[in-house]
Design an enzyme around this catalytic site. Sequence first.
Site, short mmCIF file in Angstrom:
data_model
loop_
_atom_site.label_atom_id
_atom_site.label_comp_id
_atom_site.label_asym_id
_atom_site.label_seq_id
_atom_site.Cartn_x
_atom_site.Cartn_y
_atom_site.Cartn_z
N GLY A 1 0.83 -1.21 0.00
CA GLY A 1 0.00 0.00 0.00
C GLY A 1 0.86 1.26 0.00
O GLY A 1 2.09 1.20 0.14
N ASP A 2 0.20 2.40 -0.22
CA ASP A 2 0.85 3.72 -0.18
C ASP A 2 1.92 3.90 -1.25
O ASP A 2 2.89 4.63 -1.05
CB ASP A 2 1.48 4.00 1.20
CG ASP A 2 0.50 3.72 2.32
OD1 ASP A 2 -0.65 4.15 2.18
OD2 ASP A 2 0.89 3.07 3.31
N LYS B 1 -0.40 5.44 -5.83
CA LYS B 1 -1.40 5.14 -6.88
C LYS B 1 -2.25 6.36 -7.19
O LYS B 1 -2.61 6.60 -8.33
CB LYS B 1 -2.39 4.05 -6.41
CG LYS B 1 -1.81 2.70 -6.22
CD LYS B 1 -2.82 1.76 -5.63
CE LYS B 1 -3.22 2.08 -4.22
NZ LYS B 1 -2.21 1.94 -3.20
N GLY C 1 -6.53 5.89 1.51
CA GLY C 1 -6.56 7.34 1.59
C GLY C 1 -5.62 7.93 0.58
O GLY C 1 -4.53 7.42 0.38
N HIS C 2 -6.09 8.94 -0.12
CA HIS C 2 -5.12 9.68 -0.92
C HIS C 2 -5.50 11.15 -0.92
O HIS C 2 -6.65 11.51 -0.71
CB HIS C 2 -4.97 9.08 -2.32
CG HIS C 2 -6.07 9.42 -3.25
ND1 HIS C 2 -7.18 8.66 -3.37
CD2 HIS C 2 -6.22 10.48 -4.07
CE1 HIS C 2 -7.98 9.22 -4.24
NE2 HIS C 2 -7.43 10.32 -4.68
N GLN D 1 -5.04 -0.03 -1.34
CA GLN D 1 -3.98 -0.80 -0.65
C GLN D 1 -3.00 -1.38 -1.68
O GLN D 1 -2.79 -0.76 -2.71
CB GLN D 1 -4.59 -1.92 0.22
CG GLN D 1 -5.23 -1.42 1.51
CD GLN D 1 -6.66 -0.97 1.33
OE1 GLN D 1 -7.44 -1.60 0.66
NE2 GLN D 1 -7.01 0.14 1.96
P1 IMP Z 1 -7.23 -2.87 7.92
O1 IMP Z 1 -7.34 -2.81 6.44
O2 IMP Z 1 -7.61 -1.57 8.59
O3 IMP Z 1 -7.94 -4.04 8.52
O4 IMP Z 1 -5.68 -3.07 8.30
C1 IMP Z 1 -5.00 -4.28 7.99
C2 IMP Z 1 -3.57 -3.99 7.57
O5 IMP Z 1 -3.58 -3.35 6.31
C3 IMP Z 1 -2.81 -3.08 8.51
O6 IMP Z 1 -1.44 -3.47 8.51
C4 IMP Z 1 -2.93 -1.72 7.86
O7 IMP Z 1 -1.90 -0.85 8.23
C5 IMP Z 1 -2.86 -2.11 6.40
N1 IMP Z 1 -3.52 -1.14 5.53
C6 IMP Z 1 -4.85 -0.98 5.33
N2 IMP Z 1 -5.08 0.01 4.44
C7 IMP Z 1 -3.88 0.47 4.06
C8 IMP Z 1 -3.46 1.48 3.12
O8 IMP Z 1 -4.26 2.13 2.43
N3 IMP Z 1 -2.11 1.65 3.01
C9 IMP Z 1 -1.22 0.91 3.71
N4 IMP Z 1 -1.57 -0.04 4.57
C10 IMP Z 1 -2.89 -0.26 4.75
#
Ligand code: IMP
Length: 426
Positions: A11-12, A15, A39-40, A224
């Site tokens: 993720g991050d 994109k 989030g962006h 993600q």
């Molecule tokens: P959840 O999606 O909130 O359940 O988090 C599960 C895992 O995915 C955690 O390690 C979060 O930090 C990671 N995660 C969820 N969304 C993002 C994102 O948009 N960017 C980076 N990591 C994410």
Amino acid sequence: MNCCVVGLQWGDEGKGKVVDILAEKADIVVRFAGGANAGHTVVIGREKFALHIMPSGAVRDKCACVIGNGVVVDPAVLIGEIDGLAERDISLDGRLFISENAHVVGDYHKAEDQLRENSLGKNKLGTTIRGIGPCYADKVGRSYAVRMADLGNLEALKEKLAKIVAYKNKIFAALYNAAPMDSGEVFAKYELYSEKLRPFVTNTTHLLHNSIAEGKSVLFDGAQGALLDLDHGTFPFVTSSNASALGMSAGCGVPAGMVDKFIGVVKAYTSRVGAGPFPTEQDNETGNHIREQGNEYGTTTGRPRRCGWFDAVAVAYSAAIGGINEIAMMHIDTLAGMEKLKVCRAYNIDGTEITFFPSNAEQLARAECIYETLDGWEQDLSGLTDFDDLPANTRNYIALVEDVIKVPVTILGVGPRRSQVIFRNR
Ligand code: IMP
């Protein structure tokens, strides 16, 4: 031309910027997975504005935005985004379409996410506490789920929520000794959600198929990254949706064969938030340097991101499972000024050299990286517009990555602004 853009790391990857640029030529932008955990940041005039659920095309008034069935929608967040955009004179009326089959994230999901994470202590997953896992769990469990279509029948929804809240109260009390929720209070919010969101709810699969048949161009906006994919990522340190390109079809009803190009987005290094194995992590001065140079702090949670070298084993894997045709490599400017750079081209796991990424988290945690070390470059890349003007060492770095992942790098991000992108003519 229909194009799908997905992250290939954790993720991050940046994109948002790639999607933003490609959205200029798209008629429709579709989100197909995840929820308010993504989030962006979009730039509106001189202002920065963070979007979590809204597809990236929202800021372009001719672009339709589709929230597919694979997304879990937090109505309060989405309404906040619609209102926030309206305050900036950007209207979504007639161009936002939310799948009737998308599931709704309730406050009880966010509470469950928090309670569970707290109870796990040092074994917590490090979720974003946006209720993502609990909402997808209810989707798969079926009996206690709410979908966007349910906002169209408030009487039935009231009954459904009473049943759900009673069930959750029992579980929360038994497992976490938590105070009970009042189903009337929970329902009260849904009246507003229904009023605000019902006009946007529709059969988005039908809409997408019709639009593609009419020759409209669709951009599929991944959330993600592939290594956080529920089935193909580093389970259990993943999110709860199919965040790789494989989630696109299930998450919006359009088969991969109708997509002309899959673009995988990577950073020129690697970052990760939350827990889980990260073989190339540099928990040292190198990692700190990358974090500060790249401003590696979460858009959704503000958490500092873990940083490390580029992991070509991991990216080769996510490119392979995603059928990726081209790579956009972002943040290459961040690496300027580092004397030596490393790229991981294989792992040593229990004495065996491995080049196919093991998504098994325990195995991955034992991986020792086999690196290729290259000379870095001093030059600031942020003003460059032509691939051929890149320093020789930058081109060597990209060539090494391409050699391992077997997919060409065609887009390079050289700074935070939208104009700071180099398109490579091959
Ligand atoms: P959840 O999606 O909130 O359940 O988090 C599960 C895992 O995915 C955690 O390690 C979060 O930090 C990671 N995660 C969820 N969304 C993002 C994102 O948009 N960017 C980076 N990591 C994410």
